[in-house]
Every structure is written in structure tokens, then in C-alpha cells.
Motif scaffolding. Structure first.
Motif, PDB file in Angstrom:
ATOM      1  N   SER A  39      19.387  99.739  -2.262  1.00  0.00           N
ATOM      2  CA  SER A  39      18.595 100.976  -2.243  1.00  0.00           C
ATOM      3  C   SER A  39      18.740 101.807  -3.503  1.00  0.00           C
ATOM      4  CB  SER A  39      18.954 101.822  -1.023  1.00  0.00           C
ATOM      5  OG  SER A  39      20.330 102.142  -1.033  1.00  0.00           O
ATOM      6  N   MET A  40      19.755 101.504  -4.342  1.00  0.00           N
ATOM      7  CA  MET A  40      19.961 102.290  -5.562  1.00  0.00           C
ATOM      8  C   MET A  40      19.060 101.785  -6.691  1.00  0.00           C
ATOM      9  SD  MET A  40      22.094 104.771  -5.028  1.00  0.00           S
ATOM     10  CE  MET A  40      22.902 105.215  -6.556  1.00  0.00           C
ATOM     11  N   VAL A  41      17.772 101.972  -6.506  1.00  0.00           N
ATOM     12  CA  VAL A  41      16.779 101.618  -7.522  1.00  0.00           C
ATOM     13  C   VAL A  41      15.939 102.858  -7.813  1.00  0.00           C
ATOM     14  CG1 VAL A  41      14.766 100.192  -8.069  1.00  0.00           C
ATOM     15  CG2 VAL A  41      16.719  99.184  -6.865  1.00  0.00           C
ATOM     16  N   ALA A  42      15.903 103.272  -9.063  1.00  0.00           N
ATOM     17  CA  ALA A  42      15.189 104.488  -9.465  1.00  0.00           C
ATOM     18  C   ALA A  42      13.761 104.160  -9.880  1.00  0.00           C
ATOM     19  CB  ALA A  42      15.919 105.172 -10.613  1.00  0.00           C
ATOM     20  N   LEU A  43      12.874 105.128  -9.700  1.00  0.00           N
ATOM     21  CA  LEU A  43      11.472 104.988 -10.089  1.00  0.00           C
ATOM     22  C   LEU A  43      11.086 106.191 -10.936  1.00  0.00           C
ATOM     23  CD1 LEU A  43       8.558 103.876  -9.932  1.00  0.00           C
ATOM     24  CD2 LEU A  43       8.357 104.968  -7.680  1.00  0.00           C
ATOM     25  N   PHE A  44      10.652 105.932 -12.170  1.00  0.00           N
ATOM     26  CA  PHE A  44      10.261 106.999 -13.089  1.00  0.00           C
ATOM     27  C   PHE A  44       8.833 106.783 -13.587  1.00  0.00           C
ATOM     28  CE2 PHE A  44      14.928 106.622 -13.815  1.00  0.00           C
ATOM     29  CZ  PHE A  44      15.295 107.853 -13.270  1.00  0.00           C
ATOM     30  N   LYS A  45       8.080 107.859 -13.594  1.00  0.00           N
ATOM     31  CA  LYS A  45       6.706 107.817 -14.110  1.00  0.00           C
ATOM     32  C   LYS A  45       6.696 108.389 -15.525  1.00  0.00           C
ATOM     33  CE  LYS A  45       2.009 109.026 -12.755  1.00  0.00           C
ATOM     34  NZ  LYS A  45       1.328 108.611 -11.526  1.00  0.00           N
ATOM     35  N   SER A  46       5.984 107.742 -16.418  1.00  0.00           N
ATOM     36  CA  SER A  46       5.930 108.213 -17.797  1.00  0.00           C
ATOM     37  C   SER A  46       4.824 109.243 -17.978  1.00  0.00           C
ATOM     38  CB  SER A  46       5.703 107.038 -18.753  1.00  0.00           C
ATOM     39  OG  SER A  46       4.497 106.376 -18.434  1.00  0.00           O
ATOM     40  N   GLY A  47       5.056 110.163 -18.890  1.00  0.00           N
ATOM     41  CA  GLY A  47       4.068 111.177 -19.261  1.00  0.00           C
ATOM     42  C   GLY A  47       4.333 111.591 -20.691  1.00  0.00           C
ATOM     43  N   VAL A  48       3.383 112.245 -21.306  1.00  0.00           N
ATOM     44  CA  VAL A  48       3.523 112.589 -22.721  1.00  0.00           C
ATOM     45  C   VAL A  48       4.791 113.401 -22.966  1.00  0.00           C
ATOM     46  CG1 VAL A  48       1.059 112.475 -23.238  1.00  0.00           C
ATOM     47  CG2 VAL A  48       2.035 114.627 -22.429  1.00  0.00           C
ATOM     48  N   GLY A  49       5.508 113.045 -24.020  1.00  0.00           N
ATOM     49  CA  GLY A  49       6.675 113.797 -24.451  1.00  0.00           C
ATOM     50  C   GLY A  49       7.913 113.614 -23.609  1.00  0.00           C
ATOM     51  N   MET A  50       7.898 112.694 -22.625  1.00  0.00           N
ATOM     52  CA  MET A  50       9.080 112.519 -21.774  1.00  0.00           C
ATOM     53  C   MET A  50      10.223 111.896 -22.566  1.00  0.00           C
ATOM     54  SD  MET A  50       7.497 111.528 -18.035  1.00  0.00           S
ATOM     55  CE  MET A  50       9.116 111.440 -17.271  1.00  0.00           C
ATOM     56  N   ASP A  51      11.460 112.260 -22.134  1.00  0.00           N
ATOM     57  CA  ASP A  51      12.632 111.807 -22.883  1.00  0.00           C
ATOM     58  C   ASP A  51      13.503 110.865 -22.055  1.00  0.00           C
ATOM     59  OD1 ASP A  51      14.108 113.387 -21.124  1.00  0.00           O
ATOM     60  OD2 ASP A  51      14.162 115.106 -22.494  1.00  0.00           O
ATOM     61  N   ALA A  52      14.743 110.686 -22.523  1.00  0.00           N
ATOM     62  CA  ALA A  52      15.630 109.676 -21.955  1.00  0.00           C
ATOM     63  C   ALA A  52      16.544 110.214 -20.859  1.00  0.00           C
ATOM     64  CB  ALA A  52      16.477 109.067 -23.077  1.00  0.00           C
ATOM     65  N   ASP A  53      16.524 111.524 -20.609  1.00  0.00           N
ATOM     66  CA  ASP A  53      17.563 112.147 -19.778  1.00  0.00           C
ATOM     67  C   ASP A  53      17.682 111.530 -18.386  1.00  0.00           C
ATOM     68  OD1 ASP A  53      18.008 113.735 -21.915  1.00  0.00           O
ATOM     69  OD2 ASP A  53      17.315 115.607 -21.009  1.00  0.00           O
ATOM     70  N   PHE A  54      16.563 111.419 -17.666  1.00  0.00           N
ATOM     71  CA  PHE A  54      16.620 110.933 -16.293  1.00  0.00           C
ATOM     72  C   PHE A  54      17.031 109.467 -16.231  1.00  0.00           C
ATOM     73  CE2 PHE A  54      13.459 114.457 -15.369  1.00  0.00           C
ATOM     74  CZ  PHE A  54      14.403 115.256 -14.732  1.00  0.00           C
ATOM     75  N   ILE A  55      16.545 108.677 -17.185  1.00  0.00           N
ATOM     76  CA  ILE A  55      16.901 107.252 -17.195  1.00  0.00           C
ATOM     77  C   ILE A  55      18.391 107.088 -17.474  1.00  0.00           C
ATOM     78  CG2 ILE A  55      16.468 105.021 -18.288  1.00  0.00           C
ATOM     79  CD1 ILE A  55      13.650 106.050 -18.967  1.00  0.00           C
ATOM     80  N   LYS A  56      18.910 107.863 -18.421  1.00  0.00           N
ATOM     81  CA  LYS A  56      20.343 107.796 -18.724  1.00  0.00           C
ATOM     82  C   LYS A  56      21.174 108.265 -17.527  1.00  0.00           C
ATOM     83  CE  LYS A  56      20.249 108.117 -23.775  1.00  0.00           C
ATOM     84  NZ  LYS A  56      20.646 108.904 -24.968  1.00  0.00           N
ATOM     85  N   PHE A  57      20.687 109.282 -16.827  1.00  0.00           N
ATOM     86  CA  PHE A  57      21.388 109.759 -15.637  1.00  0.00           C
ATOM     87  C   PHE A  57      21.492 108.639 -14.598  1.00  0.00           C
ATOM     88  CE2 PHE A  57      21.462 111.414 -11.332  1.00  0.00           C
ATOM     89  CZ  PHE A  57      22.480 112.356 -11.378  1.00  0.00           C
ATOM     90  N   ALA A  58      20.385 107.930 -14.371  1.00  0.00           N
ATOM     91  CA  ALA A  58      20.391 106.827 -13.406  1.00  0.00           C
ATOM     92  C   ALA A  58      21.357 105.734 -13.844  1.00  0.00           C
ATOM     93  CB  ALA A  58      18.985 106.272 -13.245  1.00  0.00           C
ATOM     94  N   ALA A  59      21.333 105.419 -15.137  1.00  0.00           N
ATOM     95  CA  ALA A  59      22.195 104.361 -15.661  1.00  0.00           C
ATOM     96  C   ALA A  59      23.672 104.720 -15.529  1.00  0.00           C
ATOM     97  CB  ALA A  59      21.846 104.081 -17.117  1.00  0.00           C
ATOM     98  N   ASP A  60      23.995 106.009 -15.621  1.00  0.00           N
ATOM     99  CA  ASP A  60      25.385 106.465 -15.571  1.00  0.00           C
ATOM    100  C   ASP A  60      25.871 106.784 -14.156  1.00  0.00           C
ATOM    101  OD1 ASP A  60      25.711 106.246 -18.302  1.00  0.00           O
ATOM    102  OD2 ASP A  60      25.164 108.340 -18.712  1.00  0.00           O
ATOM    103  N   ASN A  61      24.973 106.734 -13.182  1.00  0.00           N
ATOM    104  CA  ASN A  61      25.337 107.182 -11.839  1.00  0.00           C
ATOM    105  C   ASN A  61      25.106 106.139 -10.747  1.00  0.00           C
ATOM    106  OD1 ASN A  61      26.144 110.298 -11.744  1.00  0.00           O
ATOM    107  ND2 ASN A  61      24.650 109.999 -13.394  1.00  0.00           N
ATOM    108  N   GLY A  62      25.329 104.894 -11.100  1.00  0.00           N
ATOM    109  CA  GLY A  62      25.405 103.847 -10.087  1.00  0.00           C
ATOM    110  C   GLY A  62      24.096 103.193  -9.693  1.00  0.00           C
ATOM    111  N   TYR A  63      22.987 103.523 -10.380  1.00  0.00           N
ATOM    112  CA  TYR A  63      21.730 102.853 -10.042  1.00  0.00           C
ATOM    113  C   TYR A  63      21.764 101.419 -10.560  1.00  0.00           C
ATOM    114  CZ  TYR A  63      19.569 106.982  -8.109  1.00  0.00           C
ATOM    115  OH  TYR A  63      19.283 108.037  -7.295  1.00  0.00           O
ATOM    116  N   LYS A  64      21.354 100.502  -9.711  1.00  0.00           N
ATOM    117  CA  LYS A  64      21.436  99.071 -10.023  1.00  0.00           C
ATOM    118  C   LYS A  64      20.154  98.521 -10.644  1.00  0.00           C
ATOM    119  CE  LYS A  64      25.463  99.082  -8.049  1.00  0.00           C
ATOM    120  NZ  LYS A  64      26.671  99.186  -8.893  1.00  0.00           N
TER     121      LYS A  64
END
Length: 331
Positions: free
Chosen positions: A209-234
């Protein structure tokens, strides 16, 4: 007279089971399966039905673990020789995800139909009984055998792999964008309009169940993806722009996740069309491919997430995971 085929109807909740609570002025689940079936007139003339009350929850309350429990529950029913097919009622908000989950994990050739309603039983034009009738007519049809899981609403029959909710209100909200329905229910009969598509089976009793879903939009950065990578998302699914391209700073997040060997699946935020590495600028599909990202064909983000959850439940091998998504589409 020929014996009527038996259909198991598994109720899980959703709008089809709701009435408006006068105290709060909004719809909540209240009806049992038996109460709903009492409104489905004349169904006894075409099939024998057996009712099962699995749950009574709205669509957004469904979870991956509960989906796995539902899969096991349905599989037990499918083993019964007297049951020709199974109909499952479900809240429409997450119906396509549960239907796709079941399509990926159930191997039986018996018809499995998922249906629901867009209007509660307190509203004029309650579509629950009509949709249930069409679902039962599909479940007893020999033409529905070995088609995988089907979604039936508004007399349209869709493959679970293709069905997606397109409108917040319309009775024909579920559509197979770009490919059209598998068929329709006409005079209580399933009339096919195309052959079934190819189907993926992920044989697993585990779901990650630890799978993240992110939608892209103009000007979006790395913060949420890095958070997922650092917090146990597989695993991570990215709804990219167009053919599979993302903003440069968002790309840095994907690179960060891939350096941690986290599988990243790329799909498009467009409603139809597959992703492909046809562009070569920073953050393009070619860059994502070079990072080892997996391309999810024409799946929408919510379905790609379901597929990645099941793939990770079965294996951590990136090539095996890639095969579940790319084999038959890209190679």
C-alpha cells in the motif's frame, strides 16, 4: 423450462446503498443488499440471485487491504459449481480501482461484474436497480465468460482495464476513453461490440500500500517525491504531462528516488494515449527512461498505482515489475 443461472451479488456499499439522512441533509450508506434487491423488479424472471453483504462503505473508504479481502471472498464464491457469475456493488468514486484490482488478481473465467449507482435511493431517477439488472444480465451471459472483470452501468459493459469515471454526475460517467465499450445490454441480452483486450494477471496475496501518486503541473519541484523516497514509500507513480514529460525540478525528485532503487512508473495526465520517450529535453520521457523509469502505457494514474501495489506485493525485481507494465506494449 430451463433452469435459471444463479448469480451471487456481493454488496460493499456506495451510493447504490445510500439514502439521504434528514438530520445532516446528505446521503449515507443505510440499505442492506436485500433491501436494494427488493427494488430490482422482475430480476427473478431471468436469474436466481443469492445476496451477500460484504461491507457497507462509501467508495473513498475502500482500501487496498480490503480489496484483497474482497478478492478472496469472491474467489470462494466462484469455486461454487452452482454460481455462474458474481456481481459486486461498489461506490463509484473508487469503483474503477477495485474493478482493476480484481481483474489483475482473479483468474476464474466466470463473469465478474462491478456496478454501482450515481444517484442515491432518495433521489428521483435512482439508477441502482437498473444498473443491478444490467449487471445480472451480463453475469448470466455466456458472452461474458473469460472476459476478465467487467464494469456495468447505464446499460454499457466495459472492460475493467479500460473503464474510468469521467463525470461527477452523469449516469454514463464510466467510459473506455479511446476504445469504447465492450458491449451493451439490449433487451436483457449482452451484445458485444468488440473483442476483449489483452489481460495481465498478477498472482499474489500481498499488496504493497505504500505507493505514492503525484500529478505533474507547471513549475512543480522535487519536494514531495523526495519526501516519499525518504519516508518508506516502496513505489511512485507520476502522472506526467503529454507523452511523459515533467518539469526540470520535478525530474530531480525522480532521479533522487531512482538512486534509492524505488520503482517509478510514468503515465500521462492526458485522458488517452500512451506515454513514450519521444522527447529529449531536460525532464523529458527520454530522461525518465534513462533513469530506469517504467512506462505505464495508457493507464491513468490511479490504475497504475493499483498495478504497482500488486506488482510490489509479488516481487521487488525491477525487470519483473517492468514486464507487468511494458510487455506487449513496448516490447
Amino acid at each position: 423450462m430451463m433452469n435459471k443461472k444463479k448469480v451471487a451479488i456481493v454488496f460493499t456499499g456506495g451510493t447504490i446503498s445510500m439514502t439521504v439522512d434528514e438530520k445532516i441533509g446528505a446521503a449515507i450508506p443505510t440499505l442492506s443488499g436485500e433491501q436494494i434487491m427488493s427494488m430490482v423488479t422482475n430480476i427473478d424472471k431471468v436469474a436466481e440471485v443469492e445476496v451477500f453483504n460484504f461491507d457497507e462503505i462509501p467508495g473513498p473508504h475502500m482500501t487496498p487491504d480490503r480489496m484483497m479481502e474482497l478478492k478472496d471472498y469472491v474467489n470462494i464464491l466462484l469455486l461454487r459449481e452452482d454460481i455462474h457469475g458474481v456481481v459486486i456493488t461498489h461506490g463509484t468514486d473508487s469503483l474503477e480501482e477495485t474493478a482493476y484490482f480484481l481483474d489483475l488478481t482473479i483468474t476464474s473465467i466466470k463473469p465478474i461484474i462491478v456496478t454501482g449507482a450515481m444517484r442515491s435511493s432518495s433521489e428521483l431517477g435512482y439508477d441502482g436497480p437498473s444498473n443491478l439488472s444490467a449487471a445480472v444480465c451480463t453475469a448470466i451471459s455466456d458472452k461474458a465468460v473469460n472476459k476478465g472483470v467487467l464494469v456495468v452501468l447505464n446499460n454499457e459493459v466495459l472492460l475493467a482495464a479500460e473503464a474510468t469515471k469521467t463525470n461527477t454526475l452523469a449516469l454514463n460517467t464510466f467510459q473506455a476513453l479511446g476504445s469504447g465499450p465492450l458491449g451493451v445490454i439490449d433487451c436483457n441480452e449482452l451484445v458485444l461490440s468488440k473483442d476483449k483486450g489483452t489481460r495481465t494477471i498478477i498472482d499474489t496475496d500481498n499488496v504493497e500500500s505504500m505507493v505514492a501518486l503525484f500529478k505533474s503541473g507547471v513549475g512543480m519541484d522535487a519536494d514531495f517525491i523526495k519526501f516519499a523516497a525518504d519516508n518508506g514509500y516502496k513505489g511512485i507513480v507520476i502522472e506526467a504531462m503529454g507523452r511523459g514529460n515533467i518539469p526540470p525540478h520535478m525530474y530531480e525528485g525522480v532521479k533522487y528516488a531512482r538512486e534509492k532503487d524505488i520503482p517509478v512508473v510514468v503515465v500521462s495526465r492526458c485522458h488517452s494515449g500512451r506515454v513514450f520517450d519521444s522527447y529529449g529535453y531536460l525532464g523529458s520521457g527520454r530522461d525518465l527512461r534513462n533513469l530506469g523509469c517504467i512506462f505505464g502505457g495508457d493507464l491513468p494514474g490511479q490504475k497504475a498505482r493499483i498495478k504497482l501495489m500488486l506488482a510490489l506485493g509479488k516481487t521487488n525485481n525491477l525487470k519483473e515489475i517492468r514486464d507487468f507494465f511494458e510487455q506487449g506494449i513496448y516490447y
